[in-house]
Design an enzyme around this catalytic site. Sequence first.
Site, PDB file in Angstrom:
ATOM      1  CG  ASP A 295      61.940  77.264 -62.432  1.00  0.00           C
ATOM      2  OD1 ASP A 295      63.101  77.665 -62.641  1.00  0.00           O
ATOM      3  OD2 ASP A 295      61.102  77.153 -63.340  1.00  0.00           O
TER       4      ASP A 295
ATOM      5  CG  ASP B  77      63.889  75.551 -65.603  1.00  0.00           C
ATOM      6  OD1 ASP B  77      62.663  75.559 -65.510  1.00  0.00           O
ATOM      7  OD2 ASP B  77      64.605  76.527 -65.287  1.00  0.00           O
TER       8      ASP B  77
ATOM      9  CG  ASP C 259      59.102  74.016 -65.264  1.00  0.00           C
ATOM     10  OD1 ASP C 259      58.102  73.734 -64.581  1.00  0.00           O
ATOM     11  OD2 ASP C 259      59.336  75.157 -65.698  1.00  0.00           O
TER      12      ASP C 259
HETATM   13  P1  UTP Z   1      62.726  80.169 -66.332  1.00  0.00           P
HETATM   14  O1  UTP Z   1      61.446  80.930 -66.299  1.00  0.00           O
HETATM   15  O2  UTP Z   1      62.843  78.997 -65.431  1.00  0.00           O
HETATM   16  O3  UTP Z   1      63.874  81.228 -66.071  1.00  0.00           O
HETATM   17  O4  UTP Z   1      62.930  79.714 -67.814  1.00  0.00           O
HETATM   18  P2  UTP Z   1      65.364  81.058 -65.559  1.00  0.00           P
HETATM   19  O5  UTP Z   1      66.219  81.781 -66.527  1.00  0.00           O
HETATM   20  O6  UTP Z   1      65.682  79.625 -65.273  1.00  0.00           O
HETATM   21  O7  UTP Z   1      65.384  81.905 -64.245  1.00  0.00           O
HETATM   22  P3  UTP Z   1      64.888  81.514 -62.771  1.00  0.00           P
HETATM   23  O8  UTP Z   1      66.104  81.515 -61.946  1.00  0.00           O
HETATM   24  O9  UTP Z   1      64.219  80.173 -62.822  1.00  0.00           O
HETATM   25  O10 UTP Z   1      63.952  82.600 -62.396  1.00  0.00           O
HETATM   26  C1  UTP Z   1      64.118  79.099 -68.317  1.00  0.00           C
HETATM   27  C2  UTP Z   1      64.117  79.123 -69.803  1.00  0.00           C
HETATM   28  O11 UTP Z   1      63.176  78.190 -70.295  1.00  0.00           O
HETATM   29  C3  UTP Z   1      62.378  78.781 -71.281  1.00  0.00           C
HETATM   30  C4  UTP Z   1      62.418  80.273 -71.025  1.00  0.00           C
HETATM   31  O12 UTP Z   1      62.330  80.965 -72.234  1.00  0.00           O
HETATM   32  C5  UTP Z   1      63.741  80.483 -70.384  1.00  0.00           C
HETATM   33  O13 UTP Z   1      64.666  80.836 -71.367  1.00  0.00           O
HETATM   34  N1  UTP Z   1      61.012  78.271 -71.159  1.00  0.00           N
HETATM   35  C6  UTP Z   1      60.360  78.363 -69.977  1.00  0.00           C
HETATM   36  C7  UTP Z   1      60.419  77.708 -72.238  1.00  0.00           C
HETATM   37  O14 UTP Z   1      61.040  77.609 -73.315  1.00  0.00           O
HETATM   38  N2  UTP Z   1      59.136  77.254 -72.144  1.00  0.00           N
HETATM   39  C8  UTP Z   1      58.439  77.331 -70.991  1.00  0.00           C
HETATM   40  O15 UTP Z   1      57.259  76.895 -70.933  1.00  0.00           O
HETATM   41  C9  UTP Z   1      59.073  77.894 -69.874  1.00  0.00           C
HETATM   42 MN    MN Z   2      64.375  78.343 -64.097  1.00  0.00          MN
END
Ligand code: UTP
Ligand code: MN
Length: 508
Positions: A334, A336, A432
Amino acid sequence: MLPIPVKRRKKESPTPNDLHAPPGLFPGLCIFLVERRMGAARRGFLTALAQRKGFTVAPEFSDGVTHVVSEQNSLDEVLSWLERKTGRAGQCAGEQRSPHYLDISWFTESMSSGRPVSVEDRHCLQGIMPAPSSDKADLSTIQPYGCQRRTPLIHHNAQITDVLEILARAASFQGSEVRQLGFTRAASVLKSLPFPLQSAKEAEDLPMCGGHCKAVIREILEDGVCREAEELKASEHYQCMELFTSIFGVGVQTAERWYKDGARNLKDLQGLNLKLTEEQRAGLEHFTDLRLPVTLGEADRIEDLVRGALQKFVPDIQITMTGGFRRGKQQGHDVDFLITHPDDSTLTGLLKNAVDWMDSKGLLLYQHMKKRSHAPPRTNKGGMDGHETCYAIFALPASNVEESKSEVPGVSLNGSCASDVPSHDWRAVRVDLVVTPHSEYPYALLGWTGSKHFERELRRFTWDKKKLTLNSHGLHDAGKKCFISATSEEDIFTYLGLQYVPPSDRNA
Ligand code: UTP
Ligand code: MN
């Protein structure tokens, strides 16, 4: 699954013409990655990485290959492996037109430099693997918490960590958090080692590594495979759990319930007459697109779209891409984003306005807004993340989709591969969007950059060593009943008495 190997695999025995990868930015250079000990998944990842940087990578070994790159193999091992695979004797170093036989260090240095670095003696494979040298770090000095170590994205022990991560996933599918953590911690230690582990003897000295993990490491070093992981990967339960939990909105418990109810593929889910959440419905509808990795280029295009929408309402809004991309990943599941502004009042209603605007332009396939519910970090786990968030699925217009995507076969509802090209002119991407008040921004940035294990270790360290609680809103001192303010990530590390770890070394 990565695009290039999938497509090539579809072809039956390749003709010599097939063996030449398309020309890259560096004429006369053609890399061949040796799968032995590297594994197919990592080879696919490294192939895609190199190709994105303009290097030519041959899918098969041929006369045109100039640089043979392997990981944790001796020259003898590579030559006999090539001979077995190609049916002809590999050329020895020194022979005419002989390719360079190189260690992965040449590859990683070239990727970092964005061009092929010149071949030096230290890059060249030796006849037999050198014995562990005395300048290797003393394993007993390895720091116990993942946030105290530097963990790069590309490391030296991928063959072992890939297996440990399969075992960790399988443990989570079986509901055992303790075993999952055990495997994850061991994998994380190995990722931080500045050298490849080469002997079972070395593994004996590894900290944060229990007897089961050590036995697994020994088996991989001696046999090249781990039977337990192979059996798990082949098991119906593991495969179904992998499939179901890869659906947006489906966690382990839901997947397990579906499995117990008899579902074995996506088509079965329809038969079960399940009560799906809106999220899961959207996840299933866009399953084929969402399982494709999002590339950095696509993430940049999404950032342009999001910035454009936000700037319609607040022209000097601040937006930062976090998650894996901030840690240097070239692909993710995804994208973020963190959104903030020095004047908090500009943030009120901003996300909803921007999301409504994007929706009206047909840019969103799904969106779910979560209001701000700031829970102070009072437990040792840091509590929930209460930022105002939009969990969305974007429709990235096809002109912004990287070409290789449309060539990747999708998965139909019965779980089989369908090679039909999608009929729509966009691809679905999970995004996100997180809004944070300016005062919480450094904590939100630290929390959303990950990796998940790095965050877990940082929070564990903060509680164990400082008796403070950390989450992505702040750092709380329960004794003094106060929050500690910070203006940067560096501030937070300093306050905790930790050496600053840059995002690229947080791949714990
Ligand atoms: P991700 O699940 O998007 O993982 O969460 P990532 O490391 O970006 O990997 P991929 O490539 O998308 O699979 C990113 C960070 O955001 C935090 C998670 O702990 C992670 O460190 N996070 C995610 C939150 O703090 N709250 C959430 O609701 C979701
Ligand atoms: Mn991510």
